[in-house]
Every structure is written in structure tokens, then in C-alpha cells.
Scaffold this active site. Structure first.
Site, PDB file in Angstrom:
ATOM      1  N   SER A  48       0.834  -1.193   0.000  1.00 37.04           N
ATOM      2  CA  SER A  48       0.000   0.000   0.000  1.00 37.04           C
ATOM      3  C   SER A  48       0.873   1.248   0.000  1.00 37.04           C
ATOM      4  O   SER A  48       1.600   1.506   0.968  1.00 37.04           O
ATOM      5  CB  SER A  48      -0.888  -0.029   1.251  1.00 37.04           C
ATOM      6  OG  SER A  48      -1.348   1.258   1.537  1.00 37.04           O
ATOM      7  N   LYS A  65      31.228  -1.289   2.293  1.00 38.99           N
ATOM      8  CA  LYS A  65      31.350  -1.193   3.742  1.00 38.99           C
ATOM      9  C   LYS A  65      32.340  -2.253   4.225  1.00 38.99           C
ATOM     10  O   LYS A  65      32.194  -3.433   3.886  1.00 38.99           O
ATOM     11  CB  LYS A  65      29.965  -1.425   4.374  1.00 38.99           C
ATOM     12  CG  LYS A  65      30.002  -1.486   5.885  1.00 38.99           C
ATOM     13  CD  LYS A  65      28.624  -1.673   6.491  1.00 38.99           C
ATOM     14  CE  LYS A  65      28.733  -2.026   7.953  1.00 38.99           C
ATOM     15  NZ  LYS A  65      27.450  -2.381   8.554  1.00 38.99           N
ATOM     16  N   VAL A 101      -4.890  -3.712   2.725  1.00 39.14           N
ATOM     17  CA  VAL A 101      -5.696  -4.809   3.266  1.00 39.14           C
ATOM     18  C   VAL A 101      -6.572  -4.269   4.395  1.00 39.14           C
ATOM     19  O   VAL A 101      -6.070  -3.660   5.350  1.00 39.14           O
ATOM     20  CB  VAL A 101      -4.784  -5.953   3.783  1.00 39.14           C
ATOM     21  CG1 VAL A 101      -5.589  -6.977   4.573  1.00 39.14           C
ATOM     22  CG2 VAL A 101      -4.072  -6.618   2.619  1.00 39.14           C
ATOM     23  N   THR A 124      21.845  -5.540  11.430  1.00 34.01           N
ATOM     24  CA  THR A 124      21.482  -6.951  11.386  1.00 34.01           C
ATOM     25  C   THR A 124      20.084  -7.252  10.833  1.00 34.01           C
ATOM     26  O   THR A 124      19.785  -8.395  10.523  1.00 34.01           O
ATOM     27  CB  THR A 124      21.575  -7.551  12.804  1.00 34.01           C
ATOM     28  OG1 THR A 124      21.036  -6.626  13.749  1.00 34.01           O
ATOM     29  CG2 THR A 124      23.012  -7.841  13.160  1.00 34.01           C
TER      30      THR A 124
HETATM   31  C1  LIG Z   1      15.804   3.659  12.475  1.00 32.82           C
HETATM   32  C2  LIG Z   1      16.058   2.380  11.747  1.00 32.82           C
HETATM   33  C3  LIG Z   1      17.262   2.193  11.070  1.00 32.82           C
HETATM   34  C4  LIG Z   1      17.525   0.981  10.437  1.00 32.82           C
HETATM   35  N1  LIG Z   1      18.742   0.774   9.837  1.00 32.82           N
HETATM   36  C5  LIG Z   1      19.033  -0.456   9.355  1.00 32.82           C
HETATM   37  C6  LIG Z   1      20.289  -0.747   8.789  1.00 32.82           C
HETATM   38  O1  LIG Z   1      21.153   0.115   8.665  1.00 32.82           O
HETATM   39  N2  LIG Z   1      20.525  -2.005   8.353  1.00 32.82           N
HETATM   40  C7  LIG Z   1      19.585  -2.987   8.442  1.00 32.82           C
HETATM   41  O2  LIG Z   1      19.863  -4.137   8.077  1.00 32.82           O
HETATM   42  N3  LIG Z   1      18.366  -2.715   8.899  1.00 32.82           N
HETATM   43  C8  LIG Z   1      18.075  -1.488   9.370  1.00 32.82           C
HETATM   44  N4  LIG Z   1      16.827  -1.237   9.854  1.00 32.82           N
HETATM   45  C9  LIG Z   1      15.788  -2.236   9.715  1.00 32.82           C
HETATM   46  C10 LIG Z   1      15.244  -2.163   8.284  1.00 32.82           C
HETATM   47  O3  LIG Z   1      14.822  -0.853   8.004  1.00 32.82           O
HETATM   48  C11 LIG Z   1      14.077  -3.119   8.123  1.00 32.82           C
HETATM   49  O4  LIG Z   1      14.473  -4.394   8.518  1.00 32.82           O
HETATM   50  C12 LIG Z   1      13.651  -3.192   6.698  1.00 32.82           C
HETATM   51  O5  LIG Z   1      13.401  -1.932   6.173  1.00 32.82           O
HETATM   52  C13 LIG Z   1      12.441  -4.065   6.554  1.00 32.82           C
HETATM   53  O6  LIG Z   1      11.267  -3.408   6.847  1.00 32.82           O
HETATM   54  P1  LIG Z   1       9.928  -4.175   6.481  1.00 32.82           P
HETATM   55  O7  LIG Z   1       9.920  -4.457   5.030  1.00 32.82           O
HETATM   56  O8  LIG Z   1       9.764  -5.299   7.426  1.00 32.82           O
HETATM   57  O9  LIG Z   1       8.797  -3.102   6.860  1.00 32.82           O
HETATM   58  P2  LIG Z   1       8.302  -1.767   6.125  1.00 32.82           P
HETATM   59  O10 LIG Z   1       9.392  -1.079   5.395  1.00 32.82           O
HETATM   60  O11 LIG Z   1       7.570  -0.989   7.167  1.00 32.82           O
HETATM   61  O12 LIG Z   1       7.261  -2.273   5.050  1.00 32.82           O
HETATM   62  C14 LIG Z   1       5.952  -2.630   5.406  1.00 32.82           C
HETATM   63  C15 LIG Z   1       5.135  -2.844   4.150  1.00 32.82           C
HETATM   64  O13 LIG Z   1       3.863  -3.354   4.515  1.00 32.82           O
HETATM   65  C16 LIG Z   1       2.859  -2.648   3.832  1.00 32.82           C
HETATM   66  N5  LIG Z   1       1.624  -2.707   4.596  1.00 32.82           N
HETATM   67  C17 LIG Z   1       1.452  -2.545   5.927  1.00 32.82           C
HETATM   68  N6  LIG Z   1       0.155  -2.691   6.250  1.00 32.82           N
HETATM   69  C18 LIG Z   1      -0.520  -2.947   5.086  1.00 32.82           C
HETATM   70  C19 LIG Z   1      -1.874  -3.149   4.743  1.00 32.82           C
HETATM   71  N7  LIG Z   1      -2.838  -3.102   5.655  1.00 32.82           N
HETATM   72  N8  LIG Z   1      -2.176  -3.375   3.449  1.00 32.82           N
HETATM   73  C20 LIG Z   1      -1.231  -3.407   2.485  1.00 32.82           C
HETATM   74  N9  LIG Z   1       0.078  -3.205   2.749  1.00 32.82           N
HETATM   75  C21 LIG Z   1       0.424  -2.970   4.037  1.00 32.82           C
HETATM   76  C22 LIG Z   1       3.426  -1.234   3.696  1.00 32.82           C
HETATM   77  O14 LIG Z   1       2.811  -0.516   2.683  1.00 32.82           O
HETATM   78  C23 LIG Z   1       4.886  -1.569   3.361  1.00 32.82           C
HETATM   79  O15 LIG Z   1       4.991  -1.831   1.979  1.00 32.82           O
HETATM   80  C24 LIG Z   1      16.540  -0.025  10.459  1.00 32.82           C
HETATM   81  C25 LIG Z   1      15.314   0.195  11.077  1.00 32.82           C
HETATM   82  C26 LIG Z   1      15.068   1.377  11.729  1.00 32.82           C
HETATM   83  C27 LIG Z   1      13.741   1.593  12.411  1.00 32.82           C
END
Ligand SMILES: Cc1cc2nc3c(=O)[nH]c(=O)nc-3n(C[C@H](O)[C@H](O)[C@H](O)COP(=O)(O)OP(=O)(O)OC[C@H]3O[C@@H](n4cnc5c(N)ncnc54)[C@H](O)[C@@H]3O)c2cc1C
Length: 506
Positions: A40, A79, A184, A344
């Protein structure tokens, strides 16, 4: 009767976790299983996560990604490790580099030898090529010849998180994955066993699947909100619960081939150089500092003008009790969160995908295999947790209430034992499934000021003068190898410079 095979996988979420999963499944399942990803734009992604660790090369190799193309597309830099500033005490610095330190002599570990003769041979960082090269802003590809010092170099990447997801999306769609834009609104469960049957979007479309991968980030829409999976809270050991991210123009030390993590009043700040900008952030404890003060500290430390509005994020350190429940596997932030001090999270996404492929289910969803996935995941995440806690616990800082808290807090028994073993005679053993091998623990334990009181008695079986001579020669060779490596920025310009005119999304 053998249960029927999985025919369709629905990946819910299009952040780093969602697209890494869709890319890997579309490649490995070879079109035999339909892969659909729902995301989304209205909700968006966390938009951070820019530093990685060396196993990402294995992920790229599994996908068959061309490294130069990937680096150009994501504006990546190399890195070689992380520089920690002000962690043990103000003004202190050390590097946690990739790769190993020196060479063991048969059963005797290198760091034990170094511990005995360290006053005559210099800091342990001089015995790791990545650390020496990082200090000089140099980079070269590892040499395939194992006889060469350059073969010991290990590297990873810094990249733009948004561009990485976009790159993987292109990869997955080319291999048959389908993307559906939509939010969703509802999730239907099967009456007989409570398995997820389908998701329904706000516009009324319903999508069924056999296996659901929850990549919805902190929302944990399927594993948490729908299936009620418990979250284990680790904030007593990792009190940081906020971050503010703010990219800026390149400046300061420029394209350093390392991440910098600077300890601050109530947390720490990161600096991640990319080809087109520098990523920055402050990870902090809201019990010890306010948002405005954190932003002010971050802004004061920027290399150049800010390039976006600050992005404030909230989180709670911990993990899902079970990352796999029924026909739903949580990958990414939905499965738990550990602050990005050792980069990580992306690796844990990769580890989740690898385990899922190793235990890929059929429609029978064998409970024993699900349990194994959960057991391995818990073990792996807890080892990473301990490694991160070590950075806070092993400090002499007492200049703020935050540092007083982390320095004196109780820590998990598993970590306390590791610290004690090392502090005594430098004993360190890699646990099964530990993402961080012995050299990483040695780098951080020593870096944080824990020098073993004694060294391994076996070191005294070797003639001391010869040891000193050997180590000096080793450091010389490493120094000469680093000297011969090109400047990191010049290497990037030749190897994978992104087209400056290409459109970069905000
Ligand atoms: C401050 C910070 C710094 C970071 N730095 C690092 C780093 O340097 N190295 C590293 O390895 N990791 C890092 N991380 C972790 C890394 O950012 C995440 O592991 C990575 O971005 C994965 O995020 P995600 O895909 O799980 O979630 P998100 O990026 O939040 O994606 C969630 C997805 O779900 C979708 N979604 C949610 N609800 C719905 C719904 N109801 N309907 C449809 N779609 C929905 C959203 O649209 C989005 O596409 C960091 C995290 C933070 C908070």
C-alpha cells in the site's frame, strides 16, 4: 496420502522484507508457485535500513544479481565495518571490521598471542585488513588467491533502502511475481483450523493463497493483529525506542568505506555514506531525551545540508514468540526489532528467507517443521540481541543517566557468561547459529575495553621473540596491502558510479 503442494504464496508488504522475499521466492520456486505481493503506497515503508553485513553477498549470489548493476541502481558504496566513537568513554574509537584478525598458530588463537605481546606490536586493528583499509578510506576487491593478504578482505554495502526495494521489485516482476497495489482491510480465517484463507482489500478485492508471508513491518497485520502472536519485550536491556532519520548532502569525511556509530547522550547516531547523499539518524531512549533535543543533536552533527524532513520512528526491542504460526510466516520488522547498531535486520530478513526455503512446506504444514523454524529463529535472534547489548553494557561512561542505566543494568545470563569467559583468559567460542563469528566478538569485547586478565597458557609454549617478529611482519604485510589499495571513492567511480542524471525518488 501426501499433502498437496503449495500453489500460491501471498507476500503482504512491499518494504525491504517484502521485496527480498518476493525476489527470492520468484527465483528459487522457478514459476512453479505463484507469488503475489500486496503493498500500500498510502501506508508506505519505514524507508530506512541502509547498512548491511557480508552475508548479503550470498543473497545476491543466490539471486544471480550482477554486483555493479545492483550498486549503480541503489547508489551503493562499500562497507568494511563500523567505526564506534565515544562508546567506552568520550573520545574513544575502535572499528569492528569484517573478516578475521591475524592468523592462528595451530590450536592457539591469534588474539591470545596478541594479548601476550600487545605492548610490543600495536593495536589489534593493525591485524585486520578491513580495519586498516577503512582507516585509510581504501577499497579493492578481495584477491581470489588465498595466499594473498587481500584474499582476507570481507565487505558488504551501504545502499539506498528505497532504491533497493525498487531494484528487487524489478527483479521479482521479471521472474513472474505479481504486484497488487492496495490496502488490506480484512483478513478471513478458515473455520476448521484458524489458518488464513484470504485478505480483502479496501476496494473489495479478495486474494486467497496457501501460504502468507507477513512483511507488514511494525504493524504485523497477520502474525500479530490477526493470529495474536505474542511479542517478547526486550526493552529492559535495549531501552532505545525511537529514532529520527535525516539524510544530508555528502561532506565531512566523504565516502568512507565504513558506517560510523557515535554514542550520544541518550543513544547513538549513525552515519552511512551513499553515492548521492549521506544517511544519518539518532537512535534514542524516549525516557532519557525528547524528540526535539534528539533532532537538534542529529542536525548539529550532519556533514552537509539536510535533504529531507526528519523521519521519526517508534519501536520496541523484542521478537515475536513464534515467527511462523499456522500458514503465516513473519519476515522483517513484523517478526521483531533490534536496533540497527550492527546492521542486522536485513540479514535477519535474509536468514528468515533461507530458513523458509529450507523448510518450505506443503499444505500439510508439518508442526514439527514449523517448530524447528521457530526454534532456529529464536536462537539466532537472541545471539544477535546479546551482541548488541554488549555495546551498551561494557562501557565506562557515567556522564548521563542513560549511560548509568545501561552500564549497571542486569543482562541476559548468556551474555554475562560470554563476557566473564573472555575477561578471564580471552576464551571465546562461537555458538551454533551465531551470526557473529569469533572475530566480531573479539573486536567488540576489546573495543569496549574488556581486555582479558590473562592469556591462554599455550601461548607460553611458543618462543616470545619469534612471536613478536611474526606479528610485526604480519602487520607490515597488512599495512602494505592496504597502502596498495585504491581510494574508495575512486574505486566506486570506476566500478559502479551511478548515473548522476538518473531520477532519484525522494
Ligand atoms: C531507524 C532504523 C534504522 C535501520 N537501519 C538499518 C540498517 O542500517 N541495516 C539494516 O539491516 N536494517 C536497518 N533497519 C531495519 C530495516 O529498516 C528493516 O528491517 C527493513 O526496512 C524491513 O522493513 P519491512 O519491510 O519489514 O517493513 P516496512 O518497510 O515498514 O514495510 C511494510 C510494508 O507493509 C505494507 N503494509 C502494511 N500494512 C498494510 C496493509 N494493511 N495493506 C497493504 N500493505 C500494508 C506497507 O505498505 C509496506 O509496503 C533499520 C530500522 C530502523 C527503524
Amino acid at each position: 496420502m501426501t499433502p498437496a503442494p503449495i500453489r500460491k504464496v501471498l507476500v503482504l508488504g512491499g518494504g525491504t522484507a517484502g521485496w527480498m522475499t518476493a525476489a527470492a521466492l520468484s527465483k528459487v520456486l522457478n514459476g512453479q508457485v505463484e507469488v503475489v505481493l500486496v503493498e500500500s503506497e498510502q501506508i508506505g515503508t519505514v524507508g530506512v535500513g541502509e547498512a548491511t553485513i557480508p552475508p548479503i553477498l550470498t543473497f545476491n549470489a543466490m539471486l544471480g544479481i550482477d554486483e555493479r548493476e545492483f550498486m549503480r541502481a541503489t547508489r551503493a558504496t562499500f562497507k568494511l565495518g563500523i567505526e564506534f566513537r565515544d562508546w567506552t568513554r568520550l573520545g574513544d574509537r575502535y572499528i569492528h571490521p569484517f573478516g578475521t584478525f591475524g592468523l592462528d598458530i595451530e590450536a592457539i588463537k591469534f588474539h591470545q598471542i596478541w594479548r601476550k605481546v600487545r605492548d610490543r606490536v600495536g593495536p589489534i586493528e593493525d591485524f585486520n585488513l578491513a580495519a586498516v583499509a577503512a582507516r585509510q578510506n581504501r577499497f579493492a576487491m578481495p584477491d581470489p588467491d588465498p595466499a594473498k593478504v587481500l584474499s582476507s578482505l570481507k565487505y558488504a554495502f551501504h545502499f539506498d533502502a528505497g532504491l533497493y526495494a525498487r531494484f528487487l521489485r524489478g527483479f521479482a516482476e521479471k521472474r513472474g511475481a505479481t504486484r497488487i497495489e492496495g490496502k488490506v482491510a480484512d483478513v478471513a480465517l478458515r473455520g476448521e483450523d484458524g489458518f488464513i484463507q484470504s485478505v480483502t482489500l479496501e476496494d473489495g478485492r479478495t486474494i486467497e493463497a496457501d501460504l502468507f508471508i507477513d512483511c507488514t513491518g511494525f504493524r504485523a497485520l497477520l502474525i500479530g493483529q490477526t493470529l495474536g502472536g505474542r511479542y517478547l519485550d526486550w526493552s529492559r536491556w535495549l531501552p532505545n525506542d525511537r529514532a529520527v532519520a535525516l539524510p544530508c548532502a555528502t561532506g565531512g569525511d566523504g565516502l568512507t568505506p565504513y558506517t560510523r556509530a557515535t554514542a550520544d547522550k541518550a543513544g547513538w547516531r549513525w552515519r552511512i555514506p551513499l553515492q548521492h547523499r549521506t544517511g544519518n539518524g539518532y537512535v534514542y531512549s524516549s525516557a532519557h531525551i525528547g524528540d526535539d533535543e534528539a533532532l537538534a543533536a542529529l542536525t548539529a552533527g550532519l556533514d552537509g545540508p539536510a535533504q529531507a524532513d526528519p523521519n521519526f520512528l517508534r519501536f520496541q526491542a523484542g521478537r515475536r514468540d513464534q515467527a511462523w504460526i499456522k500458514n503465516c510466516v513473519a519476515i522483517g520488522l513484523s517478526s521483531g526489532f533490534l536496533e540497527p547498531l550492527e546492521s542486522t535486520s536485513i540479514h535477519l530478513i535474509q536468514a528468515g528467507i533461507t530458513k523458509l526455503l529450507a523448510l518450505f512446506p506443503d499444505k500439510g504444514f508439518d508442526p514439527l517443521e514449523i517448530d524447528e523454524y521457530n526454534r532456529l529463529t529464536a536462537q539466532q535472534v537472541e545471539l544477535v540481541r546479546d551482541f548488541i547489548i554488549l555495546h551498551f553494557k561494557a562501557t565506562e561512561r557515567s556522564d548521563t543517566p542513560y549511560w548509568d542505566y545501561v552500564r549497571t543494568m542486569e543482562i541476559p545470563d548468556t551474555l554475562a557468561r560470554k563476557i566473564e569467559l573472555f575477561a578471564g583468559r580471552g576464551r571465546i567460542f562461537q555458538s551454533d547459529y551465531d551470526l557473529f563469528a569469533e572475530p566480531s566478538w573479539i573486536a567488540v569485547l576489546l573495543g569496549q575495553g574488556i581486555v582479558p586478565r590473562q592469556y591462554d597458557a599455550l601461548v607460553d609454549t611458543l618462543p616470545e621473540a619469534a612471536l613478536v617478529h611474526r606479528l610485526k611482519r604480519m602487520a607490515d604485510l597488512i599495512g602494505q596491502t592496504a597502502q596498495a589499495m585504491p581510494d574508495h571513492q575512486a574505486f566506486i567511480a570506476r566500478y559502479c558510479a551511478a548515473d548522476a542524471a538518473a531520477n532519484i525518488p525522494a
